[in-house]
Motif scaffolding. Structure first.
Motif, PDB file in Angstrom:
ATOM      1  N   ASP A  31     -76.537 -29.439  -8.879  1.00 40.95           N
ATOM      2  CA  ASP A  31     -76.104 -30.480  -7.938  1.00 40.95           C
ATOM      3  C   ASP A  31     -77.370 -31.196  -7.473  1.00 40.95           C
ATOM      4  OD1 ASP A  31     -75.143 -32.072  -5.886  1.00 40.95           O
ATOM      5  OD2 ASP A  31     -73.724 -30.570  -5.175  1.00 40.95           O
ATOM      6  N   ARG A  32     -77.422 -32.495  -7.729  1.00 42.47           N
ATOM      7  CA  ARG A  32     -78.649 -33.229  -7.416  1.00 42.47           C
ATOM      8  C   ARG A  32     -78.306 -34.603  -6.856  1.00 42.47           C
ATOM      9  NH1 ARG A  32     -83.529 -34.783 -11.553  1.00 42.47           N
ATOM     10  NH2 ARG A  32     -85.141 -35.136  -9.989  1.00 42.47           N
ATOM     11  N   GLU A  33     -79.052 -34.985  -5.833  1.00 40.94           N
ATOM     12  CA  GLU A  33     -78.910 -36.320  -5.259  1.00 40.94           C
ATOM     13  C   GLU A  33     -80.289 -36.938  -5.110  1.00 40.94           C
ATOM     14  OE1 GLU A  33     -76.237 -38.361  -1.872  1.00 40.94           O
ATOM     15  OE2 GLU A  33     -77.717 -36.966  -1.072  1.00 40.94           O
ATOM     16  N   VAL A  34     -80.439 -38.153  -5.630  1.00 35.40           N
ATOM     17  CA  VAL A  34     -81.699 -38.883  -5.546  1.00 35.40           C
ATOM     18  C   VAL A  34     -81.421 -40.227  -4.887  1.00 35.40           C
ATOM     19  CG1 VAL A  34     -83.675 -39.806  -6.800  1.00 35.40           C
ATOM     20  CG2 VAL A  34     -82.494 -37.772  -7.674  1.00 35.40           C
ATOM     21  N   VAL A  35     -82.121 -40.505  -3.801  1.00 37.43           N
ATOM     22  CA  VAL A  35     -81.988 -41.776  -3.097  1.00 37.43           C
ATOM     23  C   VAL A  35     -83.355 -42.461  -3.102  1.00 37.43           C
ATOM     24  CG1 VAL A  35     -81.383 -42.946  -0.947  1.00 37.43           C
ATOM     25  CG2 VAL A  35     -80.156 -40.865  -1.630  1.00 37.43           C
ATOM     26  N   VAL A  93     -81.386 -50.172  -2.354  1.00 38.37           N
ATOM     27  CA  VAL A  93     -81.180 -48.730  -2.269  1.00 38.37           C
ATOM     28  C   VAL A  93     -80.439 -48.259  -3.511  1.00 38.37           C
ATOM     29  CG1 VAL A  93     -80.173 -46.836  -0.944  1.00 38.37           C
ATOM     30  CG2 VAL A  93     -81.131 -48.825   0.248  1.00 38.37           C
ATOM     31  N   ASP A  94     -81.075 -47.331  -4.257  1.00 38.05           N
ATOM     32  CA  ASP A  94     -80.473 -46.712  -5.445  1.00 38.05           C
ATOM     33  C   ASP A  94     -80.041 -45.300  -5.082  1.00 38.05           C
ATOM     34  OD1 ASP A  94     -82.323 -48.762  -6.254  1.00 38.05           O
ATOM     35  OD2 ASP A  94     -82.106 -48.071  -8.312  1.00 38.05           O
ATOM     36  N   VAL A  95     -78.810 -44.940  -5.393  1.00 37.79           N
ATOM     37  CA  VAL A  95     -78.308 -43.597  -5.110  1.00 37.79           C
ATOM     38  C   VAL A  95     -77.773 -42.990  -6.401  1.00 37.79           C
ATOM     39  CG1 VAL A  95     -76.689 -42.197  -3.794  1.00 37.79           C
ATOM     40  CG2 VAL A  95     -77.721 -44.218  -2.737  1.00 37.79           C
ATOM     41  N   THR A  96     -78.292 -41.840  -6.762  1.00 37.85           N
ATOM     42  CA  THR A  96     -77.801 -41.076  -7.910  1.00 37.85           C
ATOM     43  C   THR A  96     -77.262 -39.744  -7.410  1.00 37.85           C
ATOM     44  OG1 THR A  96     -79.366 -42.057  -9.468  1.00 37.85           O
ATOM     45  CG2 THR A  96     -78.414 -39.941 -10.078  1.00 37.85           C
ATOM     46  N   ASP A  97     -76.030 -39.438  -7.743  1.00 37.61           N
ATOM     47  CA  ASP A  97     -75.398 -38.188  -7.344  1.00 37.61           C
ATOM     48  C   ASP A  97     -74.800 -37.564  -8.600  1.00 37.61           C
ATOM     49  OD1 ASP A  97     -74.291 -36.089  -6.022  1.00 37.61           O
ATOM     50  OD2 ASP A  97     -72.781 -37.245  -4.928  1.00 37.61           O
ATOM     51  N   LEU A  98     -75.319 -36.415  -9.014  1.00 35.09           N
ATOM     52  CA  LEU A  98     -74.843 -35.818 -10.263  1.00 35.09           C
ATOM     53  C   LEU A  98     -74.531 -34.342 -10.081  1.00 35.09           C
ATOM     54  CD1 LEU A  98     -77.224 -33.935 -11.875  1.00 35.09           C
ATOM     55  CD2 LEU A  98     -78.281 -36.182 -12.025  1.00 35.09           C
ATOM     56  N   GLN A  99     -73.548 -33.919 -10.845  1.00 34.32           N
ATOM     57  CA  GLN A  99     -73.189 -32.508 -10.934  1.00 34.32           C
ATOM     58  C   GLN A  99     -73.019 -32.168 -12.405  1.00 34.32           C
ATOM     59  OE1 GLN A  99     -71.042 -34.549  -8.772  1.00 34.32           O
ATOM     60  NE2 GLN A  99     -72.599 -34.156  -7.200  1.00 34.32           N
ATOM     61  N   ALA A 100     -73.551 -31.039 -12.792  1.00 36.66           N
ATOM     62  CA  ALA A 100     -73.481 -30.637 -14.201  1.00 36.66           C
ATOM     63  C   ALA A 100     -73.168 -29.153 -14.287  1.00 36.66           C
ATOM     64  CB  ALA A 100     -74.790 -30.934 -14.914  1.00 36.66           C
ATOM     65  N   PHE A 101     -72.220 -28.814 -15.138  1.00 36.05           N
ATOM     66  CA  PHE A 101     -71.912 -27.417 -15.436  1.00 36.05           C
ATOM     67  C   PHE A 101     -72.136 -27.180 -16.918  1.00 36.05           C
ATOM     68  CE2 PHE A 101     -68.884 -24.316 -17.154  1.00 36.05           C
ATOM     69  CZ  PHE A 101     -69.300 -23.180 -16.465  1.00 36.05           C
ATOM     70  N   TYR A 121     -71.098 -25.515 -23.974  1.00 41.41           N
ATOM     71  CA  TYR A 121     -70.190 -26.477 -23.347  1.00 41.41           C
ATOM     72  C   TYR A 121     -70.900 -27.099 -22.152  1.00 41.41           C
ATOM     73  CZ  TYR A 121     -66.398 -28.387 -20.509  1.00 41.41           C
ATOM     74  OH  TYR A 121     -65.618 -29.217 -19.759  1.00 41.41           O
ATOM     75  N   GLN A 122     -70.717 -28.413 -21.987  1.00 42.18           N
ATOM     76  CA  GLN A 122     -71.313 -29.112 -20.845  1.00 42.18           C
ATOM     77  C   GLN A 122     -70.325 -30.128 -20.292  1.00 42.18           C
ATOM     78  OE1 GLN A 122     -74.647 -31.844 -21.569  1.00 42.18           O
ATOM     79  NE2 GLN A 122     -75.610 -31.138 -19.690  1.00 42.18           N
ATOM     80  N   ASP A 123     -70.210 -30.138 -18.970  1.00 43.36           N
ATOM     81  CA  ASP A 123     -69.422 -31.144 -18.259  1.00 43.36           C
ATOM     82  C   ASP A 123     -70.334 -31.747 -17.198  1.00 43.36           C
ATOM     83  OD1 ASP A 123     -67.651 -32.531 -16.500  1.00 43.36           O
ATOM     84  OD2 ASP A 123     -65.987 -31.371 -17.320  1.00 43.36           O
ATOM     85  N   PHE A 124     -70.530 -33.056 -17.304  1.00 42.56           N
ATOM     86  CA  PHE A 124     -71.566 -33.720 -16.516  1.00 42.56           C
ATOM     87  C   PHE A 124     -70.954 -34.958 -15.873  1.00 42.56           C
ATOM     88  CE2 PHE A 124     -75.045 -36.687 -15.968  1.00 42.56           C
ATOM     89  CZ  PHE A 124     -76.156 -35.906 -15.666  1.00 42.56           C
ATOM     90  N   THR A 125     -71.006 -35.048 -14.567  1.00 44.20           N
ATOM     91  CA  THR A 125     -70.550 -36.245 -13.873  1.00 44.20           C
ATOM     92  C   THR A 125     -71.729 -36.850 -13.114  1.00 44.20           C
ATOM     93  OG1 THR A 125     -69.864 -35.021 -11.895  1.00 44.20           O
ATOM     94  CG2 THR A 125     -68.208 -35.369 -13.611  1.00 44.20           C
ATOM     95  N   ARG A 126     -71.769 -38.173 -13.130  1.00 45.99           N
ATOM     96  CA  ARG A 126     -72.886 -38.851 -12.482  1.00 45.99           C
ATOM     97  C   ARG A 126     -72.382 -40.142 -11.851  1.00 45.99           C
ATOM     98  NH1 ARG A 126     -78.610 -40.537 -15.407  1.00 45.99           N
ATOM     99  NH2 ARG A 126     -79.667 -41.367 -13.570  1.00 45.99           N
ATOM    100  N   ASP A 127     -72.607 -40.265 -10.557  1.00 43.67           N
ATOM    101  CA  ASP A 127     -72.306 -41.498  -9.837  1.00 43.67           C
ATOM    102  C   ASP A 127     -73.623 -42.164  -9.479  1.00 43.67           C
ATOM    103  OD1 ASP A 127     -69.478 -41.254  -9.771  1.00 43.67           O
ATOM    104  OD2 ASP A 127     -69.664 -39.747  -8.203  1.00 43.67           O
ATOM    105  N   TYR A 128     -73.711 -43.435  -9.827  1.00 44.41           N
ATOM    106  CA  TYR A 128     -74.934 -44.186  -9.562  1.00 44.41           C
ATOM    107  C   TYR A 128     -74.563 -45.540  -8.984  1.00 44.41           C
ATOM    108  CZ  TYR A 128     -79.008 -47.125 -10.331  1.00 44.41           C
ATOM    109  OH  TYR A 128     -80.042 -48.008 -10.142  1.00 44.41           O
TER     110      TYR A 128
END
Length: 814
Positions: free
Chosen positions: A355-359, A390-398, A420-427
């Motif tokens: 779980d990672r968030e970069v602002v 302002v750049d916002v990256t919010d990602l979760q990866a399993f 197996y990988q499931d990766f979601t990323r909101d930017y």
């Protein structure tokens, strides 16, 4: 927890003076219980154990090109982050955009700098923390190197065992795991002063504690880094002196920051066959700015004449800003490793969740001003309105990997598994220019955004991948072995994009959907022959891949008709593939006192994913280049002629270039697109790199040892992006916002070579160490990457390194 005493390499030399400063230190095993070392020494080089093929073997036994550095080697070479690590490894380079924003390249295989607003681009080098994949194309986690066992750098495609993103190679952070039945710890403190900059300090500690005898152990690591700044930001002038000259406020050391975090790992062994290791890793980075020096800024340069836009001359480590910039990076990783030993077979399961968030907050006033005051001709007071982006990256990866591997001593060694990988990323990006509508009477509210938000984007990515892999090695004779491997993969990616604001083509609140998918196989073949017990020769053929993706739409309201024709209608880009052909040799000599490893390679690249500035559109898209190649050689030499002195040299030469031309026809004229022309160099990587290390120690008695350590690195010239090689790229046509003294500004887009040297000296015993160090001894100002806004018309800058730094380190263990 095993420990030992070894003499490792570190070196320093000045390229011009031809002097070599030698140093040495006695090191422990690198763990929390590592012995500091007194007057004891060894008579041969330390043997490093790696797991590059998902099994344990020595560095010299791996039949392809690989390097490994222990935590202590890196610390004494002054390498505390990824860019510094890269300068200590042959063939490894970094595009450095600041802490937490590094991009890696191996063997010159690079498509150019990935900018923070390209969320769909994948990495070319895979990054792993032990068994957990943590790669992101731009935001490579810049983890603290404290209490690592080692860092492994696997050169060339690693697609069979490590999958997508390991097209050019793989970098692995290997941590120290909990050890049963031993209480041990280590603590370290550091204080430093940057010449012309600020002060920094850090505190770090690690402890290993058995909880249940032979059954459960805990290892905890914590650290806090206060990072010194060294870039000064000149602010807009509001005052004049008695002669009428502007007085510019200065914000000192704007790129200072903090990095803190830790790891907590538990080892559980219910019986001799089963080991369960749950772990949590946390790190937070918070910076107040970026290590950028401005060469030209549309709102702060020496060519302006308007009284409301006075001329500005910047110093060698200065930038011009109106707003405070910075980065916040929160990284959290949970993983669980389960190992069960059957008779002759080991089952391993690795589950991980990230779980990672970069602002990132950027001063985009110069970018916005180049549009409003430059292209659109609005008044200067509008062009100078504060414009934070302002750049916002919010990602979760399993990710989940399960594999079976042989564990016996027979001639056949094998591993098979699934992934197996499931990766979601909101930017998303938001550009809020307060007061714009009132100053211009231009309506700005849209379907999604409110008044004065001129640009808004929201990207939602959903990425899924499955893979099956296997690799087997067979020892035909005591000398001859053959390895074959294969990976099958299948992936799909969906994206929804919402655009709004007067700088965009508004999509409406429901956005626009896009998707891309692919599948394929990646083989690897290795032949190894032991000429003698001290000499191995090997050959390898391997395929690697980088998954394709979805291009971002152009900002068409800003595009010229010509740029729309050139860069438009490119919704997706294809997989990038590489075939690598390699031969090498690994030799030991003088009874283990020395090693010499060399490898030559030829890499044939198809559909290189080239990052391109889309001209006037203030956009970036990816073009597939049909053909490119990289050819080169890397060599590493280490020798310990006496028990108190050793040295090492590593070098690489790479010739990487585009082998096909991509053209565009506009108004009947056909021309190459943005430097994608046969014969142009691939960006990022220098042709020649060299690092040298030497060590010397002097035992004062049976307890106390003195040491002096030094390092030297040479990094050759390079380009940041492919388009930087276009004829005339270094000439900027200046916008006139109210009077200029010249029509153009010229700079050299080729990053020059640079040389860096570090020096450390001190004393140590079995339980403590005290040392003084100088990093960047000759105060070299290296230009690490070109930073541009709106294709250079708004700003031209360079990311740079830390100036000469003096410091003290104290370390103790128990």
């Amino acid at each position: 927890m095993a420990s030992g005493v070894s003499c490792f390499y570190a070196a320093s030399a000045h390229w011009v003076m031809g002097t070599v400063m030698a140093a040495c230190v006695v090191t422990g095993g690198g763990g929390a219980n590592a012995q500091q070392g007194g007057a004891t020494s060894v008579d041969k080089l330390e043997e490093i154990v790696v797991t590059a093929r998902k099994r344990t073997e020595t560095l010299q036994d791996v039949p392809f090109s690989i390097d490994a550095k222990t935590e202590r080697q890196l610390r004494y070479r002054g390498a505390s982050n990824l860019p510094q690590l890269a300068r200590n490894v042959a063939g490894l380079t970094v595009v450095d955009l600041g802490l937490g924003q590094s991009q890696l390249a191996i063997r010159g295989i690079s498509a150019g700098q990935v900018i923070r607003d390209q969320p769909g681009v994948k990495e070319q080098v895979g990054i792993y923390l032990d068994e957990s994949a943590i790669s992101v194309a731009l935001f490579t986690p810049d983890l603290d190197l404290f209490d690592l066992n080692r860092v492994e750098i696997l050169r060339g495609p690693q697609g069979t065992l490590f999958g997508s993103g390991s097209l050019a190679g793989t970098l692995r952070y290997i941590t120290n795991e909990p050890e049963m039945n031993e209480t041990a710890g280590i603590a370290e403190g550091n204080y430093s002063v940057v010449e012309g900059g600020g002060m920094g300090w850090n505190l770090k500690g690690a402890v290993n504690v058995p909880i249940v005898e032979d059954k459960v152990a805990l290892r905890a690591v914590a650290y806090y880094d206060r990072l010194p700044g060294f870039i000064d930001a000149i602010q807009p002038s509001t005052e004049v002196d008695q002669l009428g000259n502007p007085i510019f406020p200065v914000d000192d050391d704007v790129n200072d920051g903090r990095r803190y975090g830790g790891r907590l790992a538990l080892a559980i062994e219910p019986n001799e066959n089963l080991r369960i290791t749950p772990r949590v890793v946390f790190q937070k980075i918070d910076t107040d700015g970026f290590p950028r020096i401005d060469a030209y800024n549309i709102l702060g340069n020496p060519f302006t004449t308007d009284a409301d836009l006075p001329p500005v001359t910047l110093g060698e480590r200065e930038q011009f800003t109106q707003l405070e910039e910075g980065l916040e990076d929160d990284f959290l990783l949970f993983d669980l490793k389960i190992e069960y030993d059957f008779e002759g077979v080991t089952l391993t399961s690795i589950s991980s969740y990230t779980d990672r968030e970069v602002v990132i907050t950027r001063d985009a006033t110069q970018l916005t001003g180049s549009i409003t005051g430059g292209s659109q001709g609005l008044p200067l007071d509008v062009a100078k309105l504060d414009a934070p982006l302002v750049d916002v990256t919010d990602l979760q990866a399993f990710t989940q990997e399960i594999r079976l591997a042989s564990s016996g001593d027979g001639p056949l060694q094998w591993v098979v598994g699934g992934f197996y990988q499931d990766f979601t990323r909101d930017y998303g990006q938001t550009l809020n220019v307060a007061g714009f509508e009132e100053a211009t009477d231009i309506p700005t509210a849209g379907d999604v955004v409110s008044t004065d938000i001129l640009f808004f984007s929201d990207f939602a990515f959903d990425f899924r991948q499955i893979a099956l892999f296997g690799e087997a090695s067979y020892q035909f004779t005591d000398a001859l072995s053959f390895t074959a491997g294969l990976r099958w993969f299948d992936f799909e990616e969906d994206r929804n994009l919402v655009f709004d604001g007067i700088f965009t083509d508004q999509t409406g609140p429901d956005g626009v959907d896009g998707d891309v998918s692919s599948d394929g196989v990646n083989p690897r073949f290795i032949l190894s022959y032991d000429v003698s017990s001290d000499l191995q020769v090997n050959a390898q053929v391997a395929k690697g891949f980088r998954l394709g993706g979805i291009n971002d739409p152009l900002n068409t309201p800003l595009c010229s008709d010509e740029d729309l024709q050139t860069f438009g209608n490119r919704p997706t880009f294809e997989d990038e593939e590489i075939w690598n052909y390699e031969i090498g040799a690994k030799a030991s000599f003088d009874g283990g006192r020395g090693t010499f490893n060399v490898a030559g390679f030829y890499s044939d690249i198809d559909n290189l994913q080239a990052t391109i500035d889309a001209g006037s559109c203030s956009s970036r898209i990816v073009f597939n280049v049909p053909s490119a190649r990289s050819i080169g050689v890397e060599a590493e030499f280490a020798y310990q002629p006496t028990e108190n002195f050793d040295f090492a040299v590593a070098a690489s030469f790479v010739d990487a270039e585009i082998r096909s031309t991509v053209t565009s026809t506009v108004d009947g004229v056909t021309s190459p697109v943005a430097g994608i022309e046969r014969g142009n160099r691939l960006p990022t990587a220098p042709e020649f790199q060299l690092n040298a290390a030497a060590t010397y120690m002097h035992p004062f008695d049976n307890v106390l040892t003195g040491f002096i350590t030094g390092t030297f690195q040479h990094v050759g010239s390079s380009f940041t992006q492919i388009g930087d090689q276009v004829d005339g790229f270094g000439t900027v046509d200046l916008f006139d916002l109210g009077g200029i003294t010249q029509d153009t500004f010229t700079f050299d887009p080729q990053l020059p070579d640079y040389q860096l040297a570090n020096l450390r000296l001190g004393v140590r015993t079995e339980t403590w160490e005290l040392s003084f160090f100088i990093n960047n001894v000759f105060d070299e100002r290296a230009l690490l990457s070109l930073d541009r806004e709106r294709g250079t018309r708004a700003r031209v800058g360079f990311l740079t390194n830390q100036p000469r730094t003096f410091g003290l380190t104290a370390r103790t263990s128990f």
